[in-house]
Design a protein around this motif. Structure first.
Motif, mmCIF file in Angstrom:
data_model
loop_
_atom_site.group_PDB
_atom_site.id
_atom_site.type_symbol
_atom_site.label_atom_id
_atom_site.label_comp_id
_atom_site.label_asym_id
_atom_site.label_seq_id
_atom_site.Cartn_x
_atom_site.Cartn_y
_atom_site.Cartn_z
ATOM 1 N N LEU A 128 0.987 -1.059 -0.087
ATOM 2 C CA LEU A 128 -0.015 -0.033 0.248
ATOM 3 C C LEU A 128 0.751 1.206 -0.015
ATOM 4 N N GLN B 19 -3.822 7.190 -0.025
ATOM 5 C CA GLN B 19 -3.896 7.553 -1.284
ATOM 6 C C GLN B 19 -5.539 7.646 -1.313
ATOM 7 N N ASP C 76 -11.135 6.528 -0.307
ATOM 8 C CA ASP C 76 -11.883 5.132 -0.033
ATOM 9 C C ASP C 76 -10.762 4.121 0.376
ATOM 10 N N ARG D 89 -8.500 0.722 0.657
ATOM 11 C CA ARG D 89 -7.867 -0.145 -0.319
ATOM 12 C C ARG D 89 -7.468 -1.440 0.448
ATOM 13 N N ASP E 70 -7.034 4.048 4.371
ATOM 14 C CA ASP E 70 -6.711 3.100 3.621
ATOM 15 C C ASP E 70 -6.895 1.834 3.915
ATOM 16 N N THR F 272 -16.334 0.597 -1.493
ATOM 17 C CA THR F 272 -15.553 -0.649 -1.716
ATOM 18 C C THR F 272 -14.747 -0.720 -3.204
ATOM 19 N N SER G 26 -12.342 0.517 -4.365
ATOM 20 C CA SER G 26 -10.902 0.804 -4.545
ATOM 21 C C SER G 26 -10.000 -0.533 -3.721
ATOM 22 N N LEU G 27 -10.953 -1.242 -3.338
ATOM 23 C CA LEU G 27 -10.276 -2.493 -2.404
ATOM 24 C C LEU G 27 -9.261 -3.217 -3.177
ATOM 25 N N GLN G 28 -7.967 -3.545 -2.842
ATOM 26 C CA GLN G 28 -7.062 -4.247 -3.346
ATOM 27 C C GLN G 28 -6.948 -5.729 -2.721
ATOM 28 N N LYS H 100 -8.752 -8.406 -6.671
ATOM 29 C CA LYS H 100 -8.068 -8.268 -5.471
ATOM 30 C C LYS H 100 -7.410 -9.324 -5.073
#
Length: 434
Positions: free
Chosen positions: A64, A68, A71, A73, A123, A143, A145-147, A177
């Motif tokens: 991460l 950033q 939303d 991540r 984040d 959600t 932008s969730l990685q 993701k």
């Protein structure tokens, strides 16, 4: 792995790790960090106390990098608020030199402050499933932008009936993701949920499933009743040098309160606290914090504290009651012997609990050594009501194993009636002969 530097982590993380006092990666960290950094889905099986939180937090922070947008991540799901708070604390510890923003979400208190924290931008979210869904449905969480999606203590989440909420969460998070699942045991439900959201995962099993940490010495006392359990507990705790920091696990809130009251009379209220679901959130947090700081010696708890309670140098875990959910035994005793330290786990077992001990031994593939009751411990007589309760419980256990079992009372009645019929037949025979 000789050190954390071998993972090629950035300088900010390495400085935070060093300041936190971590020197040698644990086995789960050695095996999990590299594949997570490589972007693989990971399913990790490791008993509590092996450092699995750092195993997913460190590579996640590395990827991460910095704050950033507004939303989240990364989403980390936890079965209990205590574990959620513990994970959030670890994230803050390791991200000391990073500007990443973390928000923790859990029930038991109003959502106003949590909504305000989300509105500021974050984040990483650490959350219990119920509170996360509530705030998502209220429109407070985006959600897209969730990685990362991490499910910690997955077996406990399944035990607590979160499978429906987990499936709802999986429907609202992006498909693309990285997914991570960590669990101490691998039940059928955990395997099912793993199959639903992990894509060709790297499976890491640092020990056999449900194996207690090798740093924990286990022992068992056969104790006939509640009063004798209290006498044994008092006797053990008199050894203040050996029993320096103790967690006493009880199966119900009522028993936990009774044990707390008893120990308070014997050793003073200032040295003992009790935590269970009926205690207010602030009371529970303050009690656990006081135990961590060493200002209290004994923490009496129900299984609400069995997960996520990361306290260094817990000398003993005492199972005042044998857990009915047998997997909880592994999590209870995992509160001691953490991170290369040694610890002791002692279990008190009455006749009705021998059934669960046998199942625990089958689960952990070990026989728990039995100790004789110390001669100094006074063995109380079993009262009528407790004797009846133990007998009923043993009957219920036999019924579980054999649905045709009718119970001891039924058997006695059947034997009596059979004898009575036999006597009547014999009498009639005598009459015919005469």
């Amino acid at each position: 792995m000789a050190s954390f530097e071998d993972f090629k982590l950035n300088k900010q993380l390495l400085n935070a790790i060093s300041e936190a006092g971590y020197e040698i990666p644990t086995e789960i960290q050695q095996k999990a960090i590299i594949p997570i950094l490589a972007g693989q889905d990971v399913m990790g099986i490791a008993q509590t106390g092996t450092g699995k939180t750092a195993a997913f937090v460190l590579p996640m922070l590395m990827k991460l990098k910095f704050a950033q947008g507004n939303d989240p991540r990364a989403l980390i799901l936890s079965p209990t608020r205590e574990l959620a708070m513990q994970i959030e604390g670890d994230i803050r510890l390791f991200s000391t030199y990073l500007d990443l923003r973390t928000v923790v979400l859990y029930g038991g208190l109003g959502p106003k402050t949590q909504k305000e924290n989300l509105a500021k931008g974050c984040d990483i979210i650490v959350a219990t499933p119920g509170r996360f869904l509530d705030l998502y449905l209220a429109g407070d969480i985006n959600t897209r932008s969730l990685q990362f999606l991490v499910m910690d203590e997955a077996d406990k989440m399944m035990d607590m009936g979160f499978i429906g909420k987990i499936h709802r969460i999986l429907e609202v998070v992006p498909r693309k993701k990285q997914n991570l699942l960590f669990s101490a045991t691998m039940s059928d439900l955990v395997q099912k949920i793993a199959g639903d959201f992990l894509a060709f995962p790297t499976v890491i099993e640092v020990t056999e499933q449900a194996t207690p940490a090798t740093t924990v010495t286990q022992n068992l006392y056969h104790v006939p009743n509640l009063k004798t359990k209290l006498n044994l507990l008092q006797y053990l705790l008199k050894d203040e040098e050996s029993f320096s920091r103790i967690i006493v696990f009880c199966k119900t809130r009522v028993v936990a309160d009774e044990v707390y009251r008893y120990l308070s009379k014997q050793f003073g209220k200032e040295h003992i606290r009790v935590v269970h679901a009926n205690k207010g959130q602030n009371t529970r947090i303050n009690s656990i914090q006081a135990f961590k700081e060493g200002s209290i010696r004994v923490l009496v708890a129900t299984d609400v504290a069995a997960r996520g309670l990361d306290v260094s140098n817990v000398s003993h875990v005492i199972n005042f009651d044998v857990p009915i959910v047998i997997e909880d035994y592994v999590h209870r005793i995992g509160r001691t012997g953490r991170a290369f330290n040694l610890g002791d786990a002692i279990t008190f077992c009455n006749p009705a609990e021998e059934y669960y001990v046998a199942k625990i031994e089958k689960l952990i593939r070990q026989t728990i050594p039995v100790l004789d009751l110390p001669t100094e411990v006074f063995v109380e007589k079993v009262g009528f009501e407790e004797k009846q309760a133990i007998a009923r419980e043993i009957d219920n256990q036999k019924r579980k194993e054999n649905p045709d079992f009718k119970g001891a009372f039924h058997e006695k009645k059947h034997v009596y009636n059979a004898g009575k019929k036999k006597a009547v037949k014999k009498s009639f025979k005598g009459i015919k002969k005469r």
